[in-house]
Design a protein around this motif. Structure first.
Motif, PDB file in Angstrom:
ATOM      1  N   ILE A  42      11.271 -16.874 -41.795  1.00  0.00           N
ATOM      2  CA  ILE A  42      11.801 -18.200 -42.093  1.00  0.00           C
ATOM      3  C   ILE A  42      11.622 -19.192 -40.947  1.00  0.00           C
ATOM      4  CG2 ILE A  42      13.879 -19.483 -42.732  1.00  0.00           C
ATOM      5  CD1 ILE A  42      14.798 -16.915 -44.196  1.00  0.00           C
ATOM      6  N   ALA A  43      12.170 -18.886 -39.787  1.00  0.00           N
ATOM      7  CA  ALA A  43      12.089 -19.812 -38.656  1.00  0.00           C
ATOM      8  C   ALA A  43      12.300 -19.045 -37.361  1.00  0.00           C
ATOM      9  CB  ALA A  43      13.137 -20.907 -38.787  1.00  0.00           C
ATOM     10  N   GLU A  44      11.777 -19.625 -36.276  1.00  0.00           N
ATOM     11  CA  GLU A  44      11.980 -18.995 -34.974  1.00  0.00           C
ATOM     12  C   GLU A  44      12.001 -20.071 -33.894  1.00  0.00           C
ATOM     13  OE1 GLU A  44       8.067 -17.361 -32.970  1.00  0.00           O
ATOM     14  OE2 GLU A  44       8.201 -16.642 -35.029  1.00  0.00           O
ATOM     15  N   PRO A  45      12.665 -19.787 -32.791  1.00  0.00           N
ATOM     16  CA  PRO A  45      12.657 -20.746 -31.683  1.00  0.00           C
ATOM     17  C   PRO A  45      11.398 -20.564 -30.836  1.00  0.00           C
ATOM     18  CG  PRO A  45      14.081 -18.896 -31.145  1.00  0.00           C
ATOM     19  CD  PRO A  45      13.577 -18.667 -32.553  1.00  0.00           C
ATOM     20  N   ARG A  46      10.911 -21.650 -30.272  1.00  0.00           N
ATOM     21  CA  ARG A  46       9.763 -21.620 -29.359  1.00  0.00           C
ATOM     22  C   ARG A  46      10.007 -22.636 -28.254  1.00  0.00           C
ATOM     23  NH1 ARG A  46       5.563 -17.772 -29.788  1.00  0.00           N
ATOM     24  NH2 ARG A  46       5.646 -17.018 -31.912  1.00  0.00           N
ATOM     25  N   TYR A  47       9.350 -22.439 -27.126  1.00  0.00           N
ATOM     26  CA  TYR A  47       9.433 -23.420 -26.044  1.00  0.00           C
ATOM     27  C   TYR A  47       8.040 -23.948 -25.737  1.00  0.00           C
ATOM     28  CZ  TYR A  47       7.498 -20.167 -22.659  1.00  0.00           C
ATOM     29  OH  TYR A  47       6.666 -19.321 -21.986  1.00  0.00           O
ATOM     30  N   ILE A  48       7.999 -25.109 -25.114  1.00  0.00           N
ATOM     31  CA  ILE A  48       6.737 -25.750 -24.763  1.00  0.00           C
ATOM     32  C   ILE A  48       6.403 -25.388 -23.316  1.00  0.00           C
ATOM     33  CG2 ILE A  48       5.520 -27.955 -24.541  1.00  0.00           C
ATOM     34  CD1 ILE A  48       6.321 -27.151 -27.427  1.00  0.00           C
ATOM     35  N   PRO A  49       5.282 -24.674 -23.100  1.00  0.00           N
ATOM     36  CA  PRO A  49       4.962 -24.206 -21.749  1.00  0.00           C
ATOM     37  C   PRO A  49       4.081 -25.144 -20.921  1.00  0.00           C
ATOM     38  CG  PRO A  49       3.520 -23.164 -23.303  1.00  0.00           C
ATOM     39  CD  PRO A  49       4.444 -24.053 -24.101  1.00  0.00           C
ATOM     40  N   SER A  50       3.538 -26.211 -21.534  1.00  0.00           N
ATOM     41  CA  SER A  50       2.585 -27.054 -20.800  1.00  0.00           C
ATOM     42  C   SER A  50       2.748 -28.519 -21.194  1.00  0.00           C
ATOM     43  CB  SER A  50       1.154 -26.599 -21.090  1.00  0.00           C
ATOM     44  OG  SER A  50       0.784 -26.978 -22.396  1.00  0.00           O
ATOM     45  N   ASP A  51       1.938 -29.359 -20.555  1.00  0.00           N
ATOM     46  CA  ASP A  51       1.976 -30.805 -20.817  1.00  0.00           C
ATOM     47  C   ASP A  51       0.992 -31.243 -21.895  1.00  0.00           C
ATOM     48  OD1 ASP A  51       3.887 -31.160 -18.861  1.00  0.00           O
ATOM     49  OD2 ASP A  51       2.446 -31.728 -17.306  1.00  0.00           O
ATOM     50  N   SER A  52       0.381 -30.317 -22.624  1.00  0.00           N
ATOM     51  CA  SER A  52      -0.688 -30.678 -23.557  1.00  0.00           C
ATOM     52  C   SER A  52      -0.223 -31.522 -24.741  1.00  0.00           C
ATOM     53  CB  SER A  52      -1.403 -29.428 -24.075  1.00  0.00           C
ATOM     54  OG  SER A  52      -0.589 -28.719 -24.980  1.00  0.00           O
ATOM     55  N   MET A  53       1.088 -31.561 -24.998  1.00  0.00           N
ATOM     56  CA  MET A  53       1.591 -32.349 -26.140  1.00  0.00           C
ATOM     57  C   MET A  53       2.368 -33.596 -25.703  1.00  0.00           C
ATOM     58  SD  MET A  53       0.483 -31.256 -29.001  1.00  0.00           S
ATOM     59  CE  MET A  53       1.586 -32.049 -30.167  1.00  0.00           C
ATOM     60  N   LEU A  54       2.261 -33.963 -24.400  1.00  0.00           N
ATOM     61  CA  LEU A  54       2.899 -35.197 -23.943  1.00  0.00           C
ATOM     62  C   LEU A  54       2.304 -36.385 -24.671  1.00  0.00           C
ATOM     63  CD1 LEU A  54       3.086 -34.699 -20.069  1.00  0.00           C
ATOM     64  CD2 LEU A  54       5.011 -34.896 -21.643  1.00  0.00           C
ATOM     65  N   PRO A  55       3.013 -37.399 -24.984  1.00  0.00           N
ATOM     66  CA  PRO A  55       4.423 -37.647 -24.717  1.00  0.00           C
ATOM     67  C   PRO A  55       5.367 -37.136 -25.811  1.00  0.00           C
ATOM     68  CG  PRO A  55       3.470 -39.627 -25.620  1.00  0.00           C
ATOM     69  CD  PRO A  55       2.352 -38.603 -25.526  1.00  0.00           C
ATOM     70  N   THR A  56       4.811 -36.571 -26.883  1.00  0.00           N
ATOM     71  CA  THR A  56       5.644 -36.117 -28.001  1.00  0.00           C
ATOM     72  C   THR A  56       6.568 -34.983 -27.589  1.00  0.00           C
ATOM     73  OG1 THR A  56       3.830 -36.702 -29.489  1.00  0.00           O
ATOM     74  CG2 THR A  56       5.593 -35.330 -30.399  1.00  0.00           C
ATOM     75  N   LEU A  57       6.014 -33.972 -26.928  1.00  0.00           N
ATOM     76  CA  LEU A  57       6.782 -32.811 -26.492  1.00  0.00           C
ATOM     77  C   LEU A  57       6.579 -32.618 -24.997  1.00  0.00           C
ATOM     78  CD1 LEU A  57       5.764 -30.420 -29.409  1.00  0.00           C
ATOM     79  CD2 LEU A  57       7.891 -31.716 -29.189  1.00  0.00           C
ATOM     80  N   HIS A  58       7.644 -32.275 -24.304  1.00  0.00           N
ATOM     81  CA  HIS A  58       7.594 -32.095 -22.860  1.00  0.00           C
ATOM     82  C   HIS A  58       7.676 -30.620 -22.503  1.00  0.00           C
ATOM     83  CE1 HIS A  58       8.737 -36.435 -21.801  1.00  0.00           C
ATOM     84  NE2 HIS A  58       8.534 -36.385 -23.097  1.00  0.00           N
ATOM     85  N   THR A  59       7.160 -30.278 -21.329  1.00  0.00           N
ATOM     86  CA  THR A  59       7.276 -28.911 -20.837  1.00  0.00           C
ATOM     87  C   THR A  59       8.750 -28.527 -20.800  1.00  0.00           C
ATOM     88  OG1 THR A  59       5.314 -29.195 -19.476  1.00  0.00           O
ATOM     89  CG2 THR A  59       6.771 -27.368 -18.901  1.00  0.00           C
ATOM     90  N   GLY A  60       9.075 -27.373 -21.372  1.00  0.00           N
ATOM     91  CA  GLY A  60      10.458 -26.901 -21.409  1.00  0.00           C
ATOM     92  C   GLY A  60      11.222 -27.266 -22.665  1.00  0.00           C
ATOM     93  N   ASP A  61      10.677 -28.153 -23.505  1.00  0.00           N
ATOM     94  CA  ASP A  61      11.348 -28.451 -24.776  1.00  0.00           C
ATOM     95  C   ASP A  61      11.495 -27.167 -25.576  1.00  0.00           C
ATOM     96  OD1 ASP A  61      11.426 -31.139 -24.157  1.00  0.00           O
ATOM     97  OD2 ASP A  61      10.059 -31.776 -25.749  1.00  0.00           O
ATOM     98  N   ARG A  62      12.569 -27.065 -26.328  1.00  0.00           N
ATOM     99  CA  ARG A  62      12.806 -25.922 -27.210  1.00  0.00           C
ATOM    100  C   ARG A  62      12.770 -26.433 -28.645  1.00  0.00           C
ATOM    101  NH1 ARG A  62      12.524 -24.001 -22.538  1.00  0.00           N
ATOM    102  NH2 ARG A  62      13.911 -22.409 -21.733  1.00  0.00           N
ATOM    103  N   LEU A  63      12.015 -25.719 -29.486  1.00  0.00           N
ATOM    104  CA  LEU A  63      11.790 -26.166 -30.863  1.00  0.00           C
ATOM    105  C   LEU A  63      12.138 -25.084 -31.868  1.00  0.00           C
ATOM    106  CD1 LEU A  63       8.117 -27.376 -30.359  1.00  0.00           C
ATOM    107  CD2 LEU A  63      10.176 -28.733 -30.064  1.00  0.00           C
ATOM    108  N   VAL A  64      12.389 -25.536 -33.096  1.00  0.00           N
ATOM    109  CA  VAL A  64      12.479 -24.624 -34.229  1.00  0.00           C
ATOM    110  C   VAL A  64      11.157 -24.739 -34.985  1.00  0.00           C
ATOM    111  CG1 VAL A  64      13.616 -24.124 -36.425  1.00  0.00           C
ATOM    112  CG2 VAL A  64      14.982 -24.844 -34.449  1.00  0.00           C
TER     113      VAL A  64
END
Length: 190
Positions: A42-64
């Motif tokens: 169904i769903a799982e948590p993930r974190y962002i390990p790099s700057d490749s998705m800046l500015p939308t997602l930042h390093t260390g962001d936690r997502l579902v």
């Protein structure tokens, strides 16, 4: 010999304690099974390990990351997806279980190119208000094959994406990033 009343009380207390432990163990087993099923299907948590998705997602962001919707329809252009590295990235040393996150730019049958600082989809420039800066390298037109996608990071000039390792097979898609739950000051839907 007749058991003493205090022995009967002790036995009842011991039995009550044992039943309490059994109930707790059953509840823990059920909770673990539910957690496993939810995370797997169904769903799982993930974190962002790099700057490749800046500015939308930042390093260390936690997502579902939700995993259900792509069983009913494929990812669409603009979706931010989490995926297992394709064969080319695995050949370059990335482990199969290391998840990547990128934005879907092209679907099967579409033509993608980059020229003059713009990404083109079927010859039309994409309106990309979510990128860090315009891409600084041209990319010759390519047609996305059946059951594959072209993905790019929002940080166009600092992203290891389809421009460098090719197309993403649909079977590698884990799910869609839907909600940021950390940090608290940036909590919300993506």
């Amino acid at each position: 010999m007749i058991p003493h009343e205090s022995d009967v009380e002790k036995e009842r207390a011991s039995l009550k304690l044992w039943r309490s432990w059994q109930e707790n163990l059953i509840l823990i087993a059920i909770a673990l099974c539910l957690a496993f099923l939810i995370r797997t299907f169904i769903a799982e948590p993930r974190y962002i390990p790099s700057d490749s998705m800046l500015p939308t997602l930042h390093t260390g962001d936690r997502l579902v990351v939700e995993k259900i919707s792509y069983h009913f329809h494929p990812p669409i252009t603009g979706d931010i997806i989490v995926f297992q590295p394709p064969a080319e990235l695995q050949r370059r040393g990335y482990p199969k279980d290391q998840a990547f996150i990128k934005r879907v730019i092209g679907q099967p049958g579409e033509v993608i190119s980059v020229a003059s600082g713009k990404v083109y989809l079927n010859g039309q420039p994409l309106a990309e208000d979510y990128i860090a800066e315009p891409p600084n390298q041209p990319y010759q037109p390519v047609k996305v094959p059946e059951d594959e996608f072209f993905v790019m990071g929002d940080n166009r000039n600092d992203s290891n994406d389809s421009r460098y390792w090719g197309f993403l097979p649909r079977k590698n898609v884990i799910g869609r990033a839907t909600f940021r739950f950390w940090p608290l000051d940036r909590i919300g839907f993506i």
